[in-house]
Design a protein around this motif. Structure first.
Motif, PDB file in Angstrom:
ATOM      1  N   LYS A  24       0.998  -1.298   0.167  1.00 58.74           N
ATOM      2  CA  LYS A  24       0.017  -0.064   0.014  1.00 58.74           C
ATOM      3  C   LYS A  24       0.949   1.367  -0.031  1.00 58.74           C
ATOM      4  O   LYS A  24       0.584   2.164  -0.844  1.00 58.74           O
ATOM      5  N   VAL A  25       1.842   1.245   0.762  1.00 55.52           N
ATOM      6  CA  VAL A  25       2.753   2.276   0.807  1.00 55.52           C
ATOM      7  C   VAL A  25       3.536   2.542  -0.418  1.00 55.52           C
ATOM      8  O   VAL A  25       3.706   3.880  -0.870  1.00 55.52           O
ATOM      9  N   THR A  26       3.826   1.617  -1.020  1.00 56.63           N
ATOM     10  CA  THR A  26       4.604   1.719  -2.242  1.00 56.63           C
ATOM     11  C   THR A  26       3.793   2.092  -3.253  1.00 56.63           C
ATOM     12  O   THR A  26       4.114   2.699  -4.266  1.00 56.63           O
ATOM     13  N   HIS A  27       2.476   1.760  -3.123  1.00 56.45           N
ATOM     14  CA  HIS A  27       1.432   2.134  -4.361  1.00 56.45           C
ATOM     15  C   HIS A  27       1.383   3.812  -4.124  1.00 56.45           C
ATOM     16  O   HIS A  27       1.387   4.252  -5.230  1.00 56.45           O
ATOM     17  N   LEU A  28       1.316   4.268  -3.046  1.00 55.13           N
ATOM     18  CA  LEU A  28       1.304   5.730  -2.880  1.00 55.13           C
ATOM     19  C   LEU A  28       2.393   6.398  -3.510  1.00 55.13           C
ATOM     20  O   LEU A  28       2.497   7.358  -4.290  1.00 55.13           O
ATOM     21  N   PHE A  29       3.909   5.852  -3.147  1.00 54.99           N
ATOM     22  CA  PHE A  29       4.905   6.265  -3.596  1.00 54.99           C
ATOM     23  C   PHE A  29       4.758   6.339  -5.136  1.00 54.99           C
ATOM     24  O   PHE A  29       5.426   7.038  -6.122  1.00 54.99           O
ATOM     25  N   GLU A  30       4.473   5.023  -5.754  1.00 57.20           N
ATOM     26  CA  GLU A  30       4.354   4.773  -7.176  1.00 57.20           C
ATOM     27  C   GLU A  30       3.631   5.954  -7.710  1.00 57.20           C
ATOM     28  O   GLU A  30       3.825   6.482  -9.052  1.00 57.20           O
ATOM     29  N   ASP A  31       2.473   6.321  -7.286  1.00 52.51           N
ATOM     30  CA  ASP A  31       1.539   7.221  -7.651  1.00 52.51           C
ATOM     31  C   ASP A  31       2.391   8.539  -7.745  1.00 52.51           C
ATOM     32  O   ASP A  31       2.113   9.419  -8.655  1.00 52.51           O
ATOM     33  N   ASN A  44      11.730  17.626  -7.867  1.00 53.82           N
ATOM     34  CA  ASN A  44      12.721  18.466  -7.175  1.00 53.82           C
ATOM     35  C   ASN A  44      13.080  17.572  -6.097  1.00 53.82           C
ATOM     36  O   ASN A  44      13.173  16.716  -5.887  1.00 53.82           O
ATOM     37  N   LYS A  45      13.881  18.632  -5.119  1.00 53.81           N
ATOM     38  CA  LYS A  45      14.540  18.176  -3.762  1.00 53.81           C
ATOM     39  C   LYS A  45      13.662  17.445  -2.874  1.00 53.81           C
ATOM     40  O   LYS A  45      13.954  16.473  -2.347  1.00 53.81           O
ATOM     41  N   SER A  46      12.180  18.007  -2.929  1.00 55.61           N
ATOM     42  CA  SER A  46      11.312  17.200  -2.184  1.00 55.61           C
ATOM     43  C   SER A  46      10.979  15.870  -2.575  1.00 55.61           C
ATOM     44  O   SER A  46      10.875  15.087  -1.713  1.00 55.61           O
ATOM     45  N   LEU A  47      11.152  15.483  -3.815  1.00 57.54           N
ATOM     46  CA  LEU A  47      10.950  14.151  -4.237  1.00 57.54           C
ATOM     47  C   LEU A  47      12.068  13.389  -3.948  1.00 57.54           C
ATOM     48  O   LEU A  47      11.993  12.302  -3.551  1.00 57.54           O
ATOM     49  N   LEU A  48      13.220  13.961  -4.042  1.00 58.80           N
ATOM     50  CA  LEU A  48      14.522  13.239  -3.473  1.00 58.80           C
ATOM     51  C   LEU A  48      14.401  12.771  -2.068  1.00 58.80           C
ATOM     52  O   LEU A  48      14.670  11.584  -1.684  1.00 58.80           O
ATOM     53  N   ASN A  49      14.037  13.979  -1.405  1.00 60.11           N
ATOM     54  CA  ASN A  49      13.796  13.398   0.231  1.00 60.11           C
ATOM     55  C   ASN A  49      12.862  12.519   0.200  1.00 60.11           C
ATOM     56  O   ASN A  49      13.119  11.680   1.262  1.00 60.11           O
ATOM     57  N   LEU A  50      11.721  12.684  -0.234  1.00 58.54           N
ATOM     58  CA  LEU A  50      10.730  11.756  -0.394  1.00 58.54           C
ATOM     59  C   LEU A  50      10.977  10.199  -0.582  1.00 58.54           C
ATOM     60  O   LEU A  50      10.742   9.052  -0.175  1.00 58.54           O
ATOM     61  N   ALA A  51      12.081  10.180  -1.795  1.00 60.41           N
ATOM     62  CA  ALA A  51      12.618   9.063  -2.222  1.00 60.41           C
ATOM     63  C   ALA A  51      13.348   8.228  -1.195  1.00 60.41           C
ATOM     64  O   ALA A  51      13.203   6.945  -0.895  1.00 60.41           O
ATOM     65  N   GLN A  52      14.204   9.024  -0.538  1.00 58.99           N
ATOM     66  CA  GLN A  52      15.105   8.645   0.486  1.00 58.99           C
ATOM     67  C   GLN A  52      14.228   8.070   1.747  1.00 58.99           C
ATOM     68  O   GLN A  52      14.719   7.006   2.301  1.00 58.99           O
ATOM     69  N   GLU A  53      13.578   8.887   2.110  1.00 61.39           N
ATOM     70  CA  GLU A  53      12.388   8.357   3.203  1.00 61.39           C
ATOM     71  C   GLU A  53      11.739   7.076   2.967  1.00 61.39           C
ATOM     72  O   GLU A  53      11.856   6.354   3.697  1.00 61.39           O
ATOM     73  N   PHE A  54      11.030   7.024   1.757  1.00 64.22           N
ATOM     74  CA  PHE A  54      10.395   5.718   1.225  1.00 64.22           C
ATOM     75  C   PHE A  54      11.430   4.614   1.291  1.00 64.22           C
ATOM     76  O   PHE A  54      11.113   3.441   1.737  1.00 64.22           O
ATOM     77  N   ALA A  55      12.910   4.687   0.612  1.00 64.80           N
ATOM     78  CA  ALA A  55      13.671   3.620   0.509  1.00 64.80           C
ATOM     79  C   ALA A  55      14.117   3.124   2.075  1.00 64.80           C
ATOM     80  O   ALA A  55      14.134   1.962   2.278  1.00 64.80           O
ATOM     81  N   PHE A  73       3.805  -5.030   9.424  1.00 66.84           N
ATOM     82  CA  PHE A  73       4.611  -3.880   9.842  1.00 66.84           C
ATOM     83  C   PHE A  73       3.589  -2.465   9.772  1.00 66.84           C
ATOM     84  O   PHE A  73       2.783  -2.043   9.051  1.00 66.84           O
ATOM     85  N   HIS A  74       3.856  -1.791  10.921  1.00 65.70           N
ATOM     86  CA  HIS A  74       3.157  -0.488  10.966  1.00 65.70           C
ATOM     87  C   HIS A  74       4.058   0.587  10.544  1.00 65.70           C
ATOM     88  O   HIS A  74       4.804   1.113  11.027  1.00 65.70           O
ATOM     89  N   PHE A  75       3.553   1.293   9.384  1.00 63.47           N
ATOM     90  CA  PHE A  75       4.284   2.428   9.150  1.00 63.47           C
ATOM     91  C   PHE A  75       3.767   3.850   9.733  1.00 63.47           C
ATOM     92  O   PHE A  75       2.521   3.941  10.374  1.00 63.47           O
ATOM     93  N   ASP A  76       4.906   4.513   9.970  1.00 64.15           N
ATOM     94  CA  ASP A  76       4.829   5.787  10.484  1.00 64.15           C
ATOM     95  C   ASP A  76       3.943   6.707   9.857  1.00 64.15           C
ATOM     96  O   ASP A  76       3.882   6.891   8.685  1.00 64.15           O
ATOM     97  N   HIS A  77       2.741   7.263  10.712  1.00 62.89           N
ATOM     98  CA  HIS A  77       1.797   7.813   9.897  1.00 62.89           C
ATOM     99  C   HIS A  77       2.176   9.309   9.075  1.00 62.89           C
ATOM    100  O   HIS A  77       1.852   9.601   8.204  1.00 62.89           O
TER     101      HIS A  77
END
Length: 93
Positions: A24-31, A44-55, A73-77
């Motif tokens: 589910k969280v990967t689907h959000l990142f994929e979106d 931009n840098k926000s996407l790069l930060n988001l990708a690092q946090e997701f990884a 596994f419980h993802f951080d809200h």
């Protein structure tokens, strides 16, 4: 495109293996990546930060499932909110 394909594969494999929260969280990142590809949100840098946090979060989830495949596994809200916030950005001018 490579990151999108990796996320798409992770989403599908996660769901196939019973790791639905990761799927589910990967689907959000994929979106988010789809919106970037369409030019609807900035790459931009926000996407790069988001990708690092997701990884980092995906790695934590995979380590969790390595130890307990039947666990949940419980993802951080905040992680989910960051992805949702990125998805809801105003379109690029």
């Amino acid at each position: 495109n490579l990151i999108f394909r990796l996320a798409h594969t992770l989403k599908g494999n996660s769901n196939a293996c019973g790791m639905e929260p990761l799927g589910k969280v990967t689907h959000l990142f994929e979106d988010a990546l789809i919106l970037v590809r369409k030019g609807e949100v900035p790459n931009n840098k926000s996407l790069l930060n988001l990708a690092q946090e997701f990884a980092d979060t995906a790695a934590d989830a995979l380590n969790f499932y390595r130890k307990d495949l039947n666990g949940v596994f419980h993802f951080d809200h905040l992680e989910l909110k960051r992805i949702s916030s990125y998805l809801n950005q105003s379109p690029k001018p």
